[in-house]
Design a protein around this motif. Structure first.
Motif, PDB file in Angstrom:
ATOM      1  N   PRO A 100       0.813  -1.217   0.000  1.00  0.00           N
ATOM      2  CA  PRO A 100       0.000   0.000   0.000  1.00  0.00           C
ATOM      3  C   PRO A 100       0.844   1.264   0.000  1.00  0.00           C
ATOM      4  O   PRO A 100       2.006   1.265   0.428  1.00  0.00           O
ATOM      5  N   GLN A 101       0.260   2.338  -0.501  1.00  0.00           N
ATOM      6  CA  GLN A 101       0.871   3.656  -0.358  1.00  0.00           C
ATOM      7  C   GLN A 101       0.945   3.987   1.133  1.00  0.00           C
ATOM      8  O   GLN A 101       0.126   3.527   1.927  1.00  0.00           O
ATOM      9  N   MET A 102       1.916   4.807   1.524  1.00  0.00           N
ATOM     10  CA  MET A 102       2.080   5.128   2.935  1.00  0.00           C
ATOM     11  C   MET A 102       1.129   6.208   3.423  1.00  0.00           C
ATOM     12  O   MET A 102       1.051   6.492   4.621  1.00  0.00           O
ATOM     13  N   VAL A 103       0.407   6.836   2.493  1.00  0.00           N
ATOM     14  CA  VAL A 103      -0.538   7.894   2.860  1.00  0.00           C
ATOM     15  C   VAL A 103      -1.849   7.668   2.112  1.00  0.00           C
ATOM     16  O   VAL A 103      -1.839   7.391   0.904  1.00  0.00           O
ATOM     17  N   VAL A 104      -2.950   7.767   2.811  1.00  0.00           N
ATOM     18  CA  VAL A 104      -4.281   7.604   2.221  1.00  0.00           C
ATOM     19  C   VAL A 104      -5.175   8.725   2.745  1.00  0.00           C
ATOM     20  O   VAL A 104      -5.166   9.033   3.937  1.00  0.00           O
ATOM     21  N   GLY A 105      -5.924   9.339   1.843  1.00  0.00           N
ATOM     22  CA  GLY A 105      -6.849  10.394   2.244  1.00  0.00           C
ATOM     23  C   GLY A 105      -8.287  10.012   1.964  1.00  0.00           C
ATOM     24  O   GLY A 105      -8.575   9.330   0.976  1.00  0.00           O
ATOM     25  N   VAL A 106      -9.178  10.423   2.837  1.00  0.00           N
ATOM     26  CA  VAL A 106     -10.617  10.261   2.622  1.00  0.00           C
ATOM     27  C   VAL A 106     -11.180  11.651   2.330  1.00  0.00           C
ATOM     28  O   VAL A 106     -11.002  12.581   3.128  1.00  0.00           O
ATOM     29  N   LEU A 107     -11.834  11.781   1.187  1.00  0.00           N
ATOM     30  CA  LEU A 107     -12.285  13.083   0.715  1.00  0.00           C
ATOM     31  C   LEU A 107     -13.781  13.077   0.398  1.00  0.00           C
ATOM     32  O   LEU A 107     -14.353  12.022   0.101  1.00  0.00           O
ATOM     33  N   PRO A 108     -14.407  14.255   0.407  1.00  0.00           N
ATOM     34  CA  PRO A 108     -15.821  14.333   0.019  1.00  0.00           C
ATOM     35  C   PRO A 108     -15.983  14.238  -1.494  1.00  0.00           C
ATOM     36  O   PRO A 108     -15.139  14.721  -2.246  1.00  0.00           O
ATOM     37  N   GLN A 109     -17.038  13.593  -1.927  1.00  0.00           N
ATOM     38  CA  GLN A 109     -17.363  13.589  -3.351  1.00  0.00           C
ATOM     39  C   GLN A 109     -17.904  14.969  -3.736  1.00  0.00           C
ATOM     40  O   GLN A 109     -18.475  15.686  -2.920  1.00  0.00           O
ATOM     41  N   ARG A 110     -17.710  15.308  -5.007  1.00  0.00           N
ATOM     42  CA  ARG A 110     -18.257  16.572  -5.520  1.00  0.00           C
ATOM     43  C   ARG A 110     -18.981  16.307  -6.826  1.00  0.00           C
ATOM     44  O   ARG A 110     -18.426  15.708  -7.741  1.00  0.00           O
ATOM     45  N   TRP A 111     -20.227  16.769  -6.883  1.00  0.00           N
ATOM     46  CA  TRP A 111     -21.028  16.640  -8.096  1.00  0.00           C
ATOM     47  C   TRP A 111     -21.629  17.991  -8.446  1.00  0.00           C
ATOM     48  O   TRP A 111     -22.102  18.709  -7.571  1.00  0.00           O
ATOM     49  N   GLN A 112     -21.601  18.327  -9.718  1.00  0.00           N
ATOM     50  CA  GLN A 112     -22.316  19.495 -10.203  1.00  0.00           C
ATOM     51  C   GLN A 112     -23.646  19.049 -10.800  1.00  0.00           C
ATOM     52  O   GLN A 112     -23.867  17.856 -11.015  1.00  0.00           O
ATOM     53  N   THR A 113     -24.505  20.005 -11.081  1.00  0.00           N
ATOM     54  CA  THR A 113     -25.780  19.702 -11.721  1.00  0.00           C
ATOM     55  C   THR A 113     -25.756  20.201 -13.163  1.00  0.00           C
ATOM     56  O   THR A 113     -24.984  21.102 -13.509  1.00  0.00           O
ATOM     57  N   LEU A 114     -26.599  19.619 -13.998  1.00  0.00           N
ATOM     58  CA  LEU A 114     -26.707  20.101 -15.374  1.00  0.00           C
ATOM     59  C   LEU A 114     -27.087  21.570 -15.412  1.00  0.00           C
ATOM     60  O   LEU A 114     -26.601  22.335 -16.251  1.00  0.00           O
ATOM     61  N   GLU A 115     -27.947  21.961 -14.482  1.00  0.00           N
ATOM     62  CA  GLU A 115     -28.434  23.347 -14.474  1.00  0.00           C
ATOM     63  C   GLU A 115     -27.317  24.340 -14.162  1.00  0.00           C
ATOM     64  O   GLU A 115     -27.364  25.490 -14.616  1.00  0.00           O
ATOM     65  N   SER A 116     -26.331  23.928 -13.389  1.00  0.00           N
ATOM     66  CA  SER A 116     -25.248  24.843 -13.020  1.00  0.00           C
ATOM     67  C   SER A 116     -24.094  24.821 -14.017  1.00  0.00           C
ATOM     68  O   SER A 116     -23.169  25.631 -13.924  1.00  0.00           O
ATOM     69  N   LEU A 117     -24.142  23.917 -14.978  1.00  0.00           N
ATOM     70  CA  LEU A 117     -23.043  23.740 -15.929  1.00  0.00           C
ATOM     71  C   LEU A 117     -22.914  24.951 -16.847  1.00  0.00           C
ATOM     72  O   LEU A 117     -23.905  25.465 -17.368  1.00  0.00           O
ATOM     73  N   ARG A 118     -21.673  25.404 -17.055  1.00  0.00           N
ATOM     74  CA  ARG A 118     -21.381  26.471 -17.997  1.00  0.00           C
ATOM     75  C   ARG A 118     -20.679  25.860 -19.202  1.00  0.00           C
ATOM     76  O   ARG A 118     -19.734  25.084 -19.031  1.00  0.00           O
ATOM     77  N   PRO A 119     -21.095  26.208 -20.431  1.00  0.00           N
ATOM     78  CA  PRO A 119     -20.572  25.526 -21.613  1.00  0.00           C
ATOM     79  C   PRO A 119     -19.050  25.552 -21.750  1.00  0.00           C
ATOM     80  O   PRO A 119     -18.440  24.547 -22.106  1.00  0.00           O
ATOM     81  N   GLY A 120     -18.409  26.676 -21.472  1.00  0.00           N
ATOM     82  CA  GLY A 120     -16.960  26.725 -21.595  1.00  0.00           C
ATOM     83  C   GLY A 120     -16.503  26.405 -23.008  1.00  0.00           C
ATOM     84  O   GLY A 120     -17.089  26.859 -23.990  1.00  0.00           O
TER      85      GLY A 120
END
Length: 272
Positions: A100-120
């Motif tokens: 195993p790697q010597m360091v492991v992080g637990v992070l929050p998932q992040r999701w955007q919505t279609l409504e908030s999406l900017r075309p870019g």
């Protein structure tokens, strides 16, 4: 060796926190807790640099001498996260990896919505992608061409699974993610202000002969079946990637990479 302040020492794989993190190997648990696991100090630091707070930081005692770990520990504590110092045996049990790697992080998932999406300039939409290795590799490629994000349509594999996160090589924290049902996606696509292009065996154009003026939405289908009829009908252009040898198709992640680098070719052109 000096132990970092405020780190809790854990020597048993049966510890409740370790069992909780082990449980995140299951999609159901990840979705319930809205968390995922990133392995390796490099990926943990990339997450912190991208503005992701660590819910828990787990590290092997031998990693304590690394200056970057001190930064990660300080950032985790500042965000109210938990720091656990563990043995190699505990890490191996937690990650289900012999080395195993010597360091492991637990992070929050992040999701955007279609409504908030900017075309870019460039978004990728993936229809019912099944292989987490493919998905992680596509996220890595999307990051490489500075795509605006990835939309997951229908019953796809989980981008926050251990396999997808590893395959993304850290790009999971830099590529925005959206998920939608096929019906919601098609309704939203009707308002897309630019080109929608998909790859298809019946495509009439060589993928190199299309003008990819931004914003572009690249629509890629399932590994086995390709685009559904409804998704193909939603495309302004259907293109083909020519084959010269005996193979009649490419792996999904490879085909997506070919398309992405062609779409972004002018933007990525190196200065002489």
């Amino acid at each position: 060796m000096t132990r970092p302040a405020e780190a809790r020492v854990v020597t048993s794989p049966a510890n409740p926190e370790i069992k909780r993190i082990r449980g995140l190997a299951l999609r159901k648990k990840r979705e319930e807790e809205k968390l995922f696991v990133a392995e390796g100090l490099r990926h943990v630091m990339e997450a912190l640099e991208a503005g992701w707070p660590l819910e828990t930081l787990v590290y092997q005692a031998e990693a304590a001498k690394r200056p970057k770990l001190a930064e990660a520990l300080a950032a985790t504590r500042a965000a109210g996260g938990l720091c656990l110092e563990v043995t190699e045996a505990v890490l191996a049990k937690m990650t289900k990896r012999d080395n195993p790697q010597m360091v492991v992080g637990v992070l929050p998932q992040r999701w955007q919505t279609l409504e908030s999406l900017r075309p870019g300039k460039l978004w990728i939409a993936l229809e019912t992608v099944r292989d987490p290795g493919n998905l992680g590799t596509i996220l890595r490629t999307a990051d490489a061409v500075a795509a605006d994000g990835v939309i997951l349509i229908g019953e796809t594999c989980d981008p926050y699974s251990p396999e997808a996160v590893r395959a993304s090589m850290g790009s999971i924290v830099r590529v925005p993610l959206v998920r939608a049902t096929p019906e919601r996606f098609l309704a939203w696509r009707a308002g897309w202000p630019g080109l929608v292009v998909g790859t298809h065996l019946s495509g009439e154009a060589d993928y190199r002969e299309v003008a990819y003026d931004p914003p572009v939405l690249l629509l890629m289908g399932n590994e086995q079946a390709g685009l559904t009829e409804a998704a193909a009908a939603a495309c302004d252009r259907l293109v083909r990637i020519p084959m010269a040898g005996g193979a009649d198709s490419l792996n999904l992640s490879v085909a997506t990479a070919v398309m992405l680098f062609e779409i972004a070719r002018e933007r990525l052109r190196l200065s002489p």
